[in-house]
Motif scaffolding. Structure first.
Motif, short mmCIF file in Angstrom:
data_model
loop_
_atom_site.label_atom_id
_atom_site.label_comp_id
_atom_site.label_asym_id
_atom_site.label_seq_id
_atom_site.Cartn_x
_atom_site.Cartn_y
_atom_site.Cartn_z
N ALA A 1 19.19 36.59 69.82
CA ALA A 1 18.77 35.80 68.67
C ALA A 1 17.52 35.01 69.02
N THR B 1 26.11 37.55 64.86
CA THR B 1 24.75 37.18 65.25
C THR B 1 24.36 38.10 66.40
N THR B 2 23.07 38.10 66.73
CA THR B 2 22.67 38.87 67.92
C THR B 2 22.89 38.08 69.20
N ASP C 1 13.81 35.72 63.43
CA ASP C 1 14.32 37.10 63.30
C ASP C 1 14.74 37.41 61.87
N THR D 1 16.95 32.16 62.67
CA THR D 1 17.47 33.30 63.43
C THR D 1 18.33 34.19 62.55
N SER E 1 22.36 34.73 60.39
CA SER E 1 23.75 35.09 60.67
C SER E 1 24.31 35.89 59.49
#
Length: 738
Positions: free
Chosen positions: A596, A584-585, A600, A563, A565
């Motif tokens: 996240a 992060t998303t 991604d 994902t 960071s």
């Protein structure tokens, strides 16, 4: 009027009496110095005063230091025909200009000598800001007054021009004058005790002294020159006209406090270099090229290795332009383009790599007397001569360049494939600054870590004026392969003449969030900007952003692989650090835009900027853009996205989500990988789209307001092959922009 002696710098000018029947604004010319007493050698009362030598003994003027890097002086000193027009183009002076600052006696060694490399003229008065090639650190600038000179007020003035008995005096002379009246941009004055401004040094300071404090009220401009050496002996008037500066503080601050722009042709307009390292050149696939777009519509240019002035030859797979940086390396006022060609073969040595500094000039890159400074292992001087090109070195894979706080240009070159002894691809970097030309590996003296096979130390580099960081994203931490680590250095040299390591970072440290895990790729991307906390006098600290795009995150109880960071760290002037934030998303329900998801690779790319590097840093001036090029949008895989944040404050308070069709021109589609190419300047976020949708790639320039939450959205500028002078050719235009 006597003729000037051979070799004497002087300025031919008219007095006010000679111009009595002509409009003064259009006929003002350099015509001032001071007939008052000479300042004693070593007297620092007016140390902020500057003597300007313009051209080869063509003109001489005075000026005044208003910032460590900037003078104020008269625009007419630089005008081609000052007797008819005060118009001066922005950018590099047409004639070489040397400034001597802080020397009451010009034969002394106090103060500093600098070259003027940029002019920023006013259009409403005879005033210009003049940037120096390096800061002056041993002379205090003078502050500008905040109120206009008033009738009857006594002011002091200083200059290096003629006196009553000398054509070219070697001392600063001072005097007093009385204000007659002030207009919108000028002040009329009369010299006291027979002191007068003379031909030779317009632009000198006129000072208000109150309570022992000096403030700059105006600049000497035009005078009747009564009593000046070589003037009409019947002229006795000591009056003149000065250019007011008391109302220019905000203008001065806006210019001296702005980030430096990329300006390859040194005309004061921002230029951009855009690489296409997979483009074919002369039928050689993947040879690579760089296209230049000059600001203010001054055209475009293509640079490749088939040009006679660029080292090497365009060969299949060279990847010229795979890395880029910019810096005024020769300090001439024109930005220089640093180009890495990491896949270039040196002789029969495959992928040894090379780096070139392609020098800017008034007519564009490569048009000056100095065109290319070339670096390759096994040639040149210093560490380059002492080392050898080896297969897979990939010298130039990463680049960082800039100037130190002292204004000295530097260049850091990553060589991630370098072997250390028998340890293959352990990696290294080369550091160049002044006469320093050294290599650093993880087994160098006073450098932490251990050189290990395939670490790839030097694969990622970022830098600012205070510090620089060198990443090894493939570094194993403990048994976690590819966990990633980095080292942070000071530009100060240690006892062995190499940059001083301050500390290392990895996720096994208690002071860093997360845990070092295989494939995290901590330091796969990095960005660094100067930082000035509240209550401090200068931006002597840094904020470092570190991407870890292989980081796995647990989102709503589900582990999301790769994902990604981003972590930010505050680096103090003393060389200590503390973690600042984690980005992060996140989840659909938190206050950060986006969600996240596995794959991604949030943090694969980073860009950061301090839009006001002299001022106290705020949430609005410290910005970061994070690329997630593998972000899926609905069913479109690897469409890509960008998240913009403030580097200060909480991540969700100032974030903005950007995708194609929302903030970025076009519509999103699979494999566009938006976010794969990011570059911040003080005014733009450049977003490269090398993988479509346009045939050859594109580059979008988003105004900073567009990536700031709540700000006005302005028009986006798009650069695209086949438009606006760019040839309809290429492969991955927009791969990088600088």
């Amino acid at each position: 009027m006597p003729s000037p002696r051979p070799g004497v710098r002087t300025v031919f000018a008219f007095s006010l009496s000679a111009l009595a029947s002509v409009p003064l604004l259009l006929t003002a010319v350099p015509a001032v110095a001071v007939t008052g007493p000479a300042a004693p050698s070593g007297d620092n009362t007016y140390a902020y005063s500057a003597q300007l030598s313009i051209g080869e003994y063509e003109r001489s003027c005075s000026g005044v230091l208003v910032d460590a890097e900037w003078l104020l002086t008269a625009a007419s000193c630089f005008a081609d025909t000052p007797e008819s027009s005060l118009s001066v183009p922005a950018g590099k002076p047409g004639l070489k200009t040397t400034a001597t600052i802080g020397r009451a006696n010009l034969t002394s060694t106090t103060g500093a000598v600098r070259e003027v490399v940029e002019l920023v003229p006013r259009t409403d008065r005879d005033v210009v800001l003049a940037r120096l090639n390096r800061p002056v650190t041993n002379v205090s600038p003078i502050a500008l007054a905040t109120t206009a000179p008033t009738a009857g007020e006594e002011l002091k003035f200083a200059g290096y021009g003629r006196t009553t008995t000398e054509w070219v005096p070697g001392n600063l002379h001072t005097g007093a004058l009385s204000v007659d009246a002030s207009a919108a941009t000028t002040t009329t004055v009369t010299g006291k005790d027979s002191a007068a401004a003379c031909m030779g040094d317009t632009g000198g300071p006129i000072i208000r002294v109150a309570g022992g404090t000096h403030q700059l009220a105006a600049l000497s401009n035009r005078s009747y020159q009564g009593g000046c050496f070589g003037s009409d002996k019947t002229e006795t008037r000591t009056g003149g006209i000065a250019a007011r500066v008391d109302d220019l503080a905000s203008w001065v601050d806006s210019k001296v406090g702005a980030p430096r722009i990329t300006d390859f042709n040194c005309d004061g307009a921002e230029d951009i270099a855009v690489s296409d390292p997979k483009a074919a050149v002369g039928g050689k696939a993947g040879a690579g090229l760089v296209r230049i777009v000059y600001g203010d519509g001054k055209g475009t240019a293509e640079i490749n290795q088939n040009l006679g002035w660029v080292a090497g030859d365009s060969e299949t797979g060279d990847a010229f332009g795979e890395s880029l940086a910019t810096v005024d390396y020769d300090e001439d006022g024109c930005s220089d383009l640093v180009v890495g060609t990491p896949a270039d073969d040196i002789g029969t040595v495959a992928d040894a790599g090379m780096v070139d500094i392609l020098h800017g000039a008034p007519n564009g890159i490569g048009t000056g007397s100095k065109k290319d400074t070339h670096f390759e292992q096994g040639a040149g001087t210093g560490i380059f001569a002492a080392s050898a090109s080896e297969s897979g070195d990939r010298m130039g894979h990463a680049l960082a360049a800039g100037t130190t706080t002292a204004g000295e240009p530097f260049l850091v070159i990553g060589v991630p494939g370098e072997s250390v002894g028998t340890i293959a691809k352990a990696g290294a970097f080369f550091y160049l600054r002044g006469t320093t030309n050294v290599a650093v590996q993880q087994d160098s003296t006073d450098v932490s870590g251990t050189a290990e096979a395939n670490d790839g130390f030097g694969a990622v580099i970022t830098a600012d004026a205070n510090h620089f960081a060198v990443g090894a994203p493939n570094e194993a931490v403990g048994t976690a392969t590819g966990a990633g680590a980095l080292l942070v250095f000071d530009h100060k040299l240690n006892a062995v003449g190499k940059p001083t390591q301050l500390f290392g970072l990895d996720q096994d440290l208690d002071t860093v969030s997360g845990v070092a895990e295989a494939g995290d790729l901590f330091s796969e991307s990095m960005a660094m900007v100067t930082y000035r906390p509240s209550g401090t006098a200068a931006a002597t600290e840094s904020i470092l952003a570190v991407g870890s795009p292989g980081e796995d995150l647990a989102i709503d109880g589900v582990n999301r692989v790769d994902t990604g960071s981003v972590y930010t760290f505050r680096i103090t002037a003393a060389g200590t650090y503390s973690q600042h934030n984690t980005y992060t998303t996140g989840t659909p329900d938190d206050d950060v835009a986006g969600t996240a998801e596995a794959g991604d690779q949030f943090g694969a790319t980073l860009a950061a900027v301090n839009t006001a590097p002299r001022a106290v840093s705020t949430t609005s001036t410290m910005k970061m853009a994070v690329g997630a090029p593998n972000e899926a949008l609905e069913t479109e895989t690897k469409a890509g996205a960008i998240s913009a944040f403030s580097l200060l404050g909480t991540p969700g308070a100032n974030d903005k989500w950007l995708i194609a069709g929302d903030g970025i021109p076009g519509a999103y589609a699979a494999n566009q990988q938006v976010g794969t190419s990011l570059h911040f300047t003080g005014t733009q976020l450049y977003v490269g789209m090398p993988y479509g949708p346009s045939t050859y790639g594109a580059l979008h320039a988003l105004p900073v307001s567009n990536v700031t939450a709540g700000d006005t959205v302005a028009a986006v500028t798009t650069y695209q092959p086949g438009q606006d002078g760019l040839p309809a050719a290429g492969t991955d235009f927009g791969y990088l922009a600088r």
